[in-house]
Design a protein around this motif. Structure first.
Motif, PDB file in Angstrom:
ATOM      1  N   GLY A 100     -40.083  21.415 -78.211  1.00 17.05           N
ATOM      2  CA  GLY A 100     -40.585  20.293 -77.430  1.00 17.05           C
ATOM      3  C   GLY A 100     -40.439  20.447 -75.934  1.00 17.05           C
ATOM      4  O   GLY A 100     -40.313  21.546 -75.410  1.00 17.05           O
ATOM      5  N   CYS A 101     -40.441  19.308 -75.242  1.00 19.14           N
ATOM      6  CA  CYS A 101     -40.444  19.268 -73.771  1.00 19.14           C
ATOM      7  C   CYS A 101     -39.577  18.114 -73.278  1.00 19.14           C
ATOM      8  O   CYS A 101     -39.330  17.180 -74.024  1.00 19.14           O
ATOM      9  N   GLU A 102     -39.203  18.080 -72.072  1.00 18.15           N
ATOM     10  CA  GLU A 102     -39.047  19.200 -71.196  1.00 18.15           C
ATOM     11  C   GLU A 102     -37.755  19.910 -71.529  1.00 18.15           C
ATOM     12  O   GLU A 102     -36.746  19.282 -71.759  1.00 18.15           O
ATOM     13  N   ALA A 103     -37.822  21.221 -71.522  1.00 12.45           N
ATOM     14  CA  ALA A 103     -36.713  22.046 -71.982  1.00 12.45           C
ATOM     15  C   ALA A 103     -35.406  21.725 -71.270  1.00 12.45           C
ATOM     16  O   ALA A 103     -34.348  21.671 -71.899  1.00 12.45           O
ATOM     17  N   HIS A 104     -35.474  21.495 -69.973  1.00 11.08           N
ATOM     18  CA  HIS A 104     -34.260  21.321 -69.172  1.00 11.08           C
ATOM     19  C   HIS A 104     -33.766  19.881 -69.104  1.00 11.08           C
ATOM     20  O   HIS A 104     -32.717  19.620 -68.528  1.00 11.08           O
ATOM     21  N   VAL A 105     -34.502  18.954 -69.691  1.00  8.76           N
ATOM     22  CA  VAL A 105     -34.089  17.544 -69.665  1.00  8.76           C
ATOM     23  C   VAL A 105     -33.878  17.075 -71.104  1.00  8.76           C
ATOM     24  O   VAL A 105     -32.789  17.202 -71.653  1.00  8.76           O
ATOM     25  N   CYS A 106     -34.906  16.539 -71.720  1.00 11.78           N
ATOM     26  CA  CYS A 106     -34.751  15.921 -73.037  1.00 11.78           C
ATOM     27  C   CYS A 106     -34.400  16.919 -74.140  1.00 11.78           C
ATOM     28  O   CYS A 106     -33.575  16.618 -75.001  1.00 11.78           O
ATOM     29  N   VAL A 107     -35.010  18.098 -74.113  1.00 11.18           N
ATOM     30  CA  VAL A 107     -34.676  19.091 -75.140  1.00 11.18           C
ATOM     31  C   VAL A 107     -33.215  19.508 -74.990  1.00 11.18           C
ATOM     32  O   VAL A 107     -32.450  19.479 -75.958  1.00 11.18           O
ATOM     33  N   LEU A 108     -32.820  19.893 -73.793  1.00 11.75           N
ATOM     34  CA  LEU A 108     -31.452  20.363 -73.580  1.00 11.75           C
ATOM     35  C   LEU A 108     -30.429  19.276 -73.892  1.00 11.75           C
ATOM     36  O   LEU A 108     -29.439  19.535 -74.587  1.00 11.75           O
ATOM     37  N   GLN A 109     -30.640  18.065 -73.406  1.00 15.72           N
ATOM     38  CA  GLN A 109     -29.672  17.004 -73.665  1.00 15.72           C
ATOM     39  C   GLN A 109     -29.596  16.672 -75.147  1.00 15.72           C
ATOM     40  O   GLN A 109     -28.516  16.370 -75.670  1.00 15.72           O
ATOM     41  N   THR A 110     -30.708  16.779 -75.853  1.00 18.14           N
ATOM     42  CA  THR A 110     -30.698  16.571 -77.307  1.00 18.14           C
ATOM     43  C   THR A 110     -29.939  17.696 -77.996  1.00 18.14           C
ATOM     44  O   THR A 110     -29.108  17.451 -78.883  1.00 18.14           O
ATOM     45  N   VAL A 111     -30.194  18.932 -77.593  1.00 13.33           N
ATOM     46  CA  VAL A 111     -29.481  20.082 -78.153  1.00 13.33           C
ATOM     47  C   VAL A 111     -27.974  19.933 -77.940  1.00 13.33           C
ATOM     48  O   VAL A 111     -27.178  20.126 -78.871  1.00 13.33           O
ATOM     49  N   LEU A 114     -26.601  17.265 -80.248  1.00 13.20           N
ATOM     50  CA  LEU A 114     -26.535  17.755 -81.629  1.00 13.20           C
ATOM     51  C   LEU A 114     -25.359  18.703 -81.822  1.00 13.20           C
ATOM     52  O   LEU A 114     -24.648  18.635 -82.818  1.00 13.20           O
ATOM     53  N   ARG A 115     -25.143  19.586 -80.848  1.00 16.60           N
ATOM     54  CA  ARG A 115     -24.010  20.507 -80.935  1.00 16.60           C
ATOM     55  C   ARG A 115     -22.691  19.742 -80.905  1.00 16.60           C
ATOM     56  O   ARG A 115     -21.781  20.039 -81.670  1.00 16.60           O
ATOM     57  N   ALA A 116     -22.588  18.750 -80.035  1.00 18.96           N
ATOM     58  CA  ALA A 116     -21.364  17.952 -79.949  1.00 18.96           C
ATOM     59  C   ALA A 116     -21.080  17.225 -81.263  1.00 18.96           C
ATOM     60  O   ALA A 116     -19.922  16.993 -81.609  1.00 18.96           O
ATOM     61  N   ALA A 117     -22.151  16.899 -82.000  1.00 16.38           N
ATOM     62  CA  ALA A 117     -21.997  16.221 -83.288  1.00 16.38           C
ATOM     63  C   ALA A 117     -21.746  17.208 -84.429  1.00 16.38           C
ATOM     64  O   ALA A 117     -21.626  16.794 -85.587  1.00 16.38           O
ATOM     65  N   GLY A 118     -21.689  18.501 -84.125  1.00 21.91           N
ATOM     66  CA  GLY A 118     -21.358  19.497 -85.142  1.00 21.91           C
ATOM     67  C   GLY A 118     -22.522  20.109 -85.881  1.00 21.91           C
ATOM     68  O   GLY A 118     -22.323  20.839 -86.850  1.00 21.91           O
ATOM     69  N   HIS A 119     -23.742  19.870 -85.433  1.00 17.18           N
ATOM     70  CA  HIS A 119     -24.911  20.444 -86.105  1.00 17.18           C
ATOM     71  C   HIS A 119     -25.134  21.893 -85.693  1.00 17.18           C
ATOM     72  O   HIS A 119     -24.828  22.285 -84.568  1.00 17.18           O
ATOM     73  N   ALA A 143     -28.247  26.181 -73.255  1.00 17.23           N
ATOM     74  CA  ALA A 143     -28.170  25.869 -74.683  1.00 17.23           C
ATOM     75  C   ALA A 143     -27.429  26.980 -75.434  1.00 17.23           C
ATOM     76  O   ALA A 143     -26.581  26.699 -76.284  1.00 17.23           O
ATOM     77  N   ARG A 144     -27.752  28.230 -75.113  1.00 12.45           N
ATOM     78  CA  ARG A 144     -27.076  29.369 -75.747  1.00 12.45           C
ATOM     79  C   ARG A 144     -25.574  29.328 -75.455  1.00 12.45           C
ATOM     80  O   ARG A 144     -24.756  29.542 -76.351  1.00 12.45           O
ATOM     81  N   THR A 145     -25.214  29.047 -74.211  1.00 10.32           N
ATOM     82  CA  THR A 145     -23.808  28.985 -73.814  1.00 10.32           C
ATOM     83  C   THR A 145     -23.039  27.959 -74.638  1.00 10.32           C
ATOM     84  O   THR A 145     -21.863  28.143 -74.941  1.00 10.32           O
ATOM     85  N   HIS A 146     -23.720  26.891 -75.049  1.00 11.97           N
ATOM     86  CA  HIS A 146     -23.070  25.824 -75.809  1.00 11.97           C
ATOM     87  C   HIS A 146     -23.295  25.942 -77.313  1.00 11.97           C
ATOM     88  O   HIS A 146     -23.089  24.975 -78.051  1.00 11.97           O
ATOM     89  N   GLY A 147     -23.710  27.120 -77.761  1.00 11.09           N
ATOM     90  CA  GLY A 147     -23.740  27.381 -79.203  1.00 11.09           C
ATOM     91  C   GLY A 147     -25.061  27.236 -79.907  1.00 11.09           C
ATOM     92  O   GLY A 147     -25.118  27.414 -81.126  1.00 11.09           O
ATOM     93  N   ALA A 148     -26.134  26.930 -79.190  1.00 14.43           N
ATOM     94  CA  ALA A 148     -27.445  26.890 -79.840  1.00 14.43           C
ATOM     95  C   ALA A 148     -27.915  28.319 -80.086  1.00 14.43           C
ATOM     96  O   ALA A 148     -27.672  29.208 -79.272  1.00 14.43           O
ATOM     97  N   GLU A 149     -28.575  28.517 -81.197  1.00  7.82           N
ATOM     98  CA  GLU A 149     -29.166  29.813 -81.506  1.00  7.82           C
ATOM     99  C   GLU A 149     -30.581  29.828 -80.942  1.00  7.82           C
ATOM    100  O   GLU A 149     -31.329  28.876 -81.130  1.00  7.82           O
ATOM    101  N   ILE A 150     -30.939  30.901 -80.263  1.00 13.14           N
ATOM    102  CA  ILE A 150     -32.252  31.005 -79.637  1.00 13.14           C
ATOM    103  C   ILE A 150     -33.121  31.912 -80.503  1.00 13.14           C
ATOM    104  O   ILE A 150     -32.755  33.060 -80.781  1.00 13.14           O
ATOM    105  N   VAL A 151     -34.280  31.383 -80.909  1.00 13.08           N
ATOM    106  CA  VAL A 151     -35.177  32.096 -81.815  1.00 13.08           C
ATOM    107  C   VAL A 151     -36.624  31.937 -81.337  1.00 13.08           C
ATOM    108  O   VAL A 151     -36.886  31.275 -80.340  1.00 13.08           O
TER     109      VAL A 151
END
Length: 177
Positions: A100-111, A114-119, A143-151
């Protein structure tokens, strides 16, 4: 660890009519989101979406609008902060594939939420966008720094399939040709 269709939900963040024309390579982002959503439908992966301030930014773009089973209107940039967000995630689906969009605002804050919630969060790099390409790059790195997998889109689709003998293999393969 591979991404499983049985454990995934596809979360589409703010792919809205008034926003997408401003997104760098927005047509490519939408095309990859459609591939993901089509594949999700073929492989029984639930699809959910958010819409940031839909009165201002409009609804989800028509190319994508028919795929989500649930759409959450929101005002919080990070969707996880929005009341009702939990309704977007079916029980037993802990792998959240995000586009989705925008990567640096809504996508990143959602990611990050989600990571903080353990997903387990899987961020699809070729299915996210920002107005400025540098903002997209920075969002992926954070996002990668905080544990998201980039694919990529293809990685998700083929991991969901898992095997070339899958009964939907040819249908999914056609999505990337």
């Amino acid at each position: 660890m591979l991404i499983s269709a049985a454990g995934s939900v596809l979360l589409l963040v703010d792919l809205q009519q008034r926003l997408m024309p401003a997104i760098a390579d927005g047509d490519a982002v939408v095309a990859n989101v459609v591939r993901l959503a089509e594949g999700a439908g073929l492989l029984e992966v639930p699809v959910a979406a958010t819409e940031q301030n839909p009165d201002g930014l409009g609804p989800t773009v028509p190319e994508v609008a028919g795929y989500p089973q649930l759409v959450l209107p929101k005002t919080a940039f990070g969707a996880t902060a929005e009341p009702g967000f939990a309704t977007l995630l079916p029980p037993g689906r802990e792998e959240i594939v995000v586009a989705g969009c925008e990567a640096h605002v809504c996508v990143l804050q959602t990611v990050l939420g989600l990571r903080a919630a353990g997903h387990r969060v899987v961020l699809v790099a070729d299915a996210i966008g920002s107005r400025a390409p540098a903002s997209r790059v920075a969002a992926i790195e954070r996002a990668r720094t905080h544990g998201a997998e980039i694919v990529t889109t293809e990685m998700v689709l083929f991991e969901w399939l898992a095997d070339s003998t899958h009964p939907r293999f040819r249908e999914v393969q056609k999505l990337i040709r």
